[in-house]
Design an enzyme around this catalytic site. Structure first.
Site, PDB file in Angstrom:
ATOM      1  N   ILE A  18     -19.262  17.075 -67.093  1.00 21.72           N
ATOM      2  CA  ILE A  18     -19.341  18.297 -67.890  1.00 21.72           C
ATOM      3  C   ILE A  18     -20.751  18.546 -68.402  1.00 21.72           C
ATOM      4  O   ILE A  18     -20.980  19.515 -69.117  1.00 21.72           O
ATOM      5  CB  ILE A  18     -18.353  18.249 -69.076  1.00 21.72           C
ATOM      6  N   SER A  20     -25.223  17.158 -67.674  1.00 21.07           N
ATOM      7  CA  SER A  20     -26.162  16.174 -67.134  1.00 21.07           C
ATOM      8  C   SER A  20     -27.568  16.553 -67.559  1.00 21.07           C
ATOM      9  O   SER A  20     -27.826  17.675 -68.009  1.00 21.07           O
ATOM     10  CB  SER A  20     -26.070  16.122 -65.603  1.00 21.07           C
ATOM     11  N   GLY A  22     -31.852  14.553 -68.165  1.00 17.40           N
ATOM     12  CA  GLY A  22     -32.693  13.379 -68.050  1.00 17.40           C
ATOM     13  C   GLY A  22     -32.151  12.190 -68.808  1.00 17.40           C
ATOM     14  O   GLY A  22     -32.542  11.053 -68.560  1.00 17.40           O
ATOM     15  N   VAL A  26     -22.739  13.313 -68.542  1.00 20.89           N
ATOM     16  CA  VAL A  26     -21.610  13.334 -69.469  1.00 20.89           C
ATOM     17  C   VAL A  26     -20.354  13.686 -68.690  1.00 20.89           C
ATOM     18  O   VAL A  26     -20.328  14.676 -67.957  1.00 20.89           O
ATOM     19  CB  VAL A  26     -21.833  14.345 -70.612  1.00 20.89           C
ATOM     20  N   LYS A  41     -20.785   9.532 -72.063  1.00 22.04           N
ATOM     21  CA  LYS A  41     -22.155   9.651 -71.549  1.00 22.04           C
ATOM     22  C   LYS A  41     -22.518   8.364 -70.831  1.00 22.04           C
ATOM     23  O   LYS A  41     -22.436   7.272 -71.393  1.00 22.04           O
ATOM     24  CB  LYS A  41     -23.138   9.916 -72.679  1.00 22.04           C
ATOM     25  N   ASP A 132     -33.772  14.360 -82.094  1.00 23.83           N
ATOM     26  CA  ASP A 132     -33.808  15.214 -80.894  1.00 23.83           C
ATOM     27  C   ASP A 132     -32.898  16.425 -81.089  1.00 23.83           C
ATOM     28  O   ASP A 132     -32.080  16.736 -80.229  1.00 23.83           O
ATOM     29  CB  ASP A 132     -33.385  14.409 -79.661  1.00 23.83           C
TER      30      ASP A 132
END
Length: 624
Positions: A18, A20, A22, A26, A41, A132
């Protein structure tokens, strides 16, 4: 390379990718032990040091319990891969929303910003920095609830290749705080900047650093502190400018950011509506929902079982998705006589629908230690309690089914999600009520209540429970009970079939045809033509059979209590013990029959009638 159909840790069945990027792939997966959807993940740490860092960050994330933080459930190492098991959020990332729809309105972005800022305030108070914050890490459900994911996890996975592409600077350059671009570690104020950059991108359609052809150009602009003024943000402009201050000391803290964003785009205050912010691109409408049936105030159990791994296994077995089984104990299976098998958003057959499949103790554990009681109160009921540090119950989440159909009109604000309609009542003191009107015209009531302090806001707790229930209903019909009740259980009984017309007319002056049948026929009420006299009978459960106020009695050879004026004035209630047993979690539990007679007569006469009718009903109950 993982593929759909693989089983991780002999428990998690991979279904489909569901997401993706770097930082890893997931997957949507099915937790076969707890019978729920999860997100997983798959990460590939470069070395043991990176693996330890990833484990520590996952552990930190797992300690955060907030409605706007994606919960981390588990960490699994298998082969060279590390799997982080997280709450599955049905919705899209903010990045996907902007990609599909273009720039969002200031009101929508303000709603999302309030919720994510609140999540950061909670995490910062607990000493956890995200590191992040970006549109990719903000998830938004269909009904506008925003959740922040990947606390520290992306930071732990930054590899040499990633750092090389960005000149040795960790993070996503489009949302990079200037101080991090200069080599300083990310801190609380860095999270606030990245939140501002994320919201800027959602409302403006680009990074606050403008548009550049190469990632290093964004890093260079971050180092220079080159921030383009917002043009489409409208009322959000002032708040975004504050969040994007180049100097960290000039930025607001996360809790101050919540107030700035709320002031810029006012919406319901926390606890007053479905979310901390306003609705996301949906048209609200209103309907009148019938209030909950006249549920009686059962005393709360004095003993509960805290969810442990063993207990969760037992609970998972109890609420497993099994094939639809036939009704119990003969008679019709549903108040309507019909069942819409499998259709999303329906309750289906009343006597086999399992209320405990719509509550998830683990997902509510972000509010505190969760406690499950599947056998308390009405037979169509399930509870999850929160327990404080002292061990006392501090909040209760109660879910009930209701056979009464919802009626259109009225002043209860509602929203439509899939095939169901959700109603949000205003908070009253320590209690908050949510209603789900099903596609087959039944109702599900979620009643949350503070029992002690400190305790979470009951409406936030209720919204979290409602979100989970709706996610189950969005996948199909309410799952069935996993096993048939014991031969002696009241769950096999039919309350409306316990009396014939002569008994009710002779004893209480009411007519058997004038009745109100409750959900599953576990409750029934009869009344006379004028409504000033009636009989109510209900099957229920508790953890013991005691009464501080009732008069002891033996009726039809069974222990009983007689309680004048207990449920209302000019009434008499009889409670009769039916059986004692241990439930699926090993708790001592009792089933009892409660029969109340009301009318314009003396208390003595009403109690005489109540005892006579209880004795008559006992003859038709399942053999205990």
């Amino acid at each position: 390379m993982a593929e759909a159909g693989d089983r991780i840790a002999d428990r998690y069945l991979l279904q489909e990718p569901i997401g993706s990027g770097g930082m890893g792939i997931v997957w949507r997966a099915h937790d076969e032990l707890l019978n729920r959807q999860v997100a997983m993940k798959c990460a590939h740490p470069d070395d043991e040091r990176a693996e330890r860092r990833l484990t520590n960050e996952a552990s930190n994330a797992a300690q955060l319990h907030d409605r706007h933080v994606v919960s981390v459930f588990d960490f699994v190492k298998e082969g060279g891969d590390c799997w982080i098991v997280m709450e599955h959020v049905s919705g899209s990332s903010l990045a996907d929303l902007v990609r599909d729809r273009g720039a969002l309105s200031p009101q929508e972005v303000g709603s999302i910003g309030c919720q994510i800022a609140a999540a950061l305030a909670k995490s910062h108070a607990e000493g956890v920095v995200h590191g992040d914050v970006s549109p990719e890490n903000v998830l938004v459900t269909e009904d506008g609830v925003a959740k922040l994911t990947d606390f520290g996890i992306s930071r732990a996975l930054w590899s040499e290749a990633t750092l090389t592409r960005t000149g040795g600077v960790p993070g996503k350059p489009l949302y990079l705080p200037p101080e991090v671009a200069k080599g300083h570690p990310a801190d609380r104020k860095s999270d606030v900047f990245s939140l501002g950059a994320t919201l800027y991108a959602a409302v403006e359609g680009q990074s606050p650093y403008g548009k550049a052809a190469h990632l290093m150009a964004y890093v260079a602009r971050a180092i220079d502190g080159h921030i383009e003024p917002p043009r489409r943000a409208g009322p959000l402009a002032e708040a975004l400018t504050a969040l994007l201050s180049v100097e960290p000391r000039r930025r607001p803290a996360a809790d101050q950011a919540v107030r700035l964003l709320r002031r810029a785009t006012p919406g319901p205050a926390p606890g007053e509506g479905p979310h901390d912010g306003g609705p996301l691109d949906r048209t609200p409408f209103r309907m009148r929902l019938l209030p909950p049936s006249a549920r009686r105030p059962w005393r709360r159990p004095s003993r509960r079982v805290v969810i442990t791994a063993t207990a969760l296994g037992a609970a998972a077995a109890m609420v497993a998705w099994l094939a639809l089984v036939g009704p119990w104990g003969g008679g019709h299976s549903d108040e309507s006589g019909r069942s819409e098998s499998g259709r999303a958003g329906t309750v289906g057959d009343a006597r086999t629908a399992d209320p405990c499949t719509l509550l998830d103790a683990v997902s509510l554990s972000r509010f505190g230690a969760t406690v499950l009681d599947p056998d308390y109160g009405e037979i169509d009921r399930c509870d999850v309690l929160l327990r404080g540090e002292s061990g006392d119950d501090i909040a209760d989440v109660q879910l009930n089914f209701d056979a009464d159909p919802p009626e259109p009109g009225g002043l209860v604000p509602t929203r439509r999600v899939g095939n169901v309609t959700i109603g949000a009542y205003k908070r009253e003191g320590d209690k908050c009520v949510r209603n789900i009107a099903s596609a087959d015209r039944k109702q599900i009531w979620i009643i949350t209540e503070r029992l002690g302090t400190p305790a979470p806001d009951p409406c936030q707790l209720g919204d979290a429970a409602t979100d989970y229930a709706v996610s189950v209903l969005d996948r199909g019909q309410v799952p069935r009970r996993s096993s048939r009740p014991d031969e002696s259980s009241l769950a096999r009984g039919h309350a409306c079939g316990l009396f014939d017309g002569d008994e009710l007319e002779r004893a209480a002056g009411v007519e058997v045809q004038d009745r109100d049948q409750g959900f599953g026929d576990w409750r029934c009420e009869w009344a006379n033509g004028s409504g000033d006299a009636g009989v109510e009978l209900e099957f229920s459960r508790s953890n013991d059979f005691t009464s501080h106020d009732g008069q002891r009695a033996v009726i039809a050879g069974r222990k009983s209590f007689v309680l004048p004026n207990e449920w209302s004035d000019e009434s008499c209630l009889v409670q009769m013990l039916h059986r004692s047993y241990r439930n699926s979690l090993g708790d001592d539990t009792v089933e009892l029959v409660s029969l109340n007679v009301r009318g314009p007569q003396s208390t003595e006469k009403l109690c005489h009638t109540a005892k006579a009718l209880t004795a008559a009903a006992a003859k038709k109950l399942p053999k205990a």
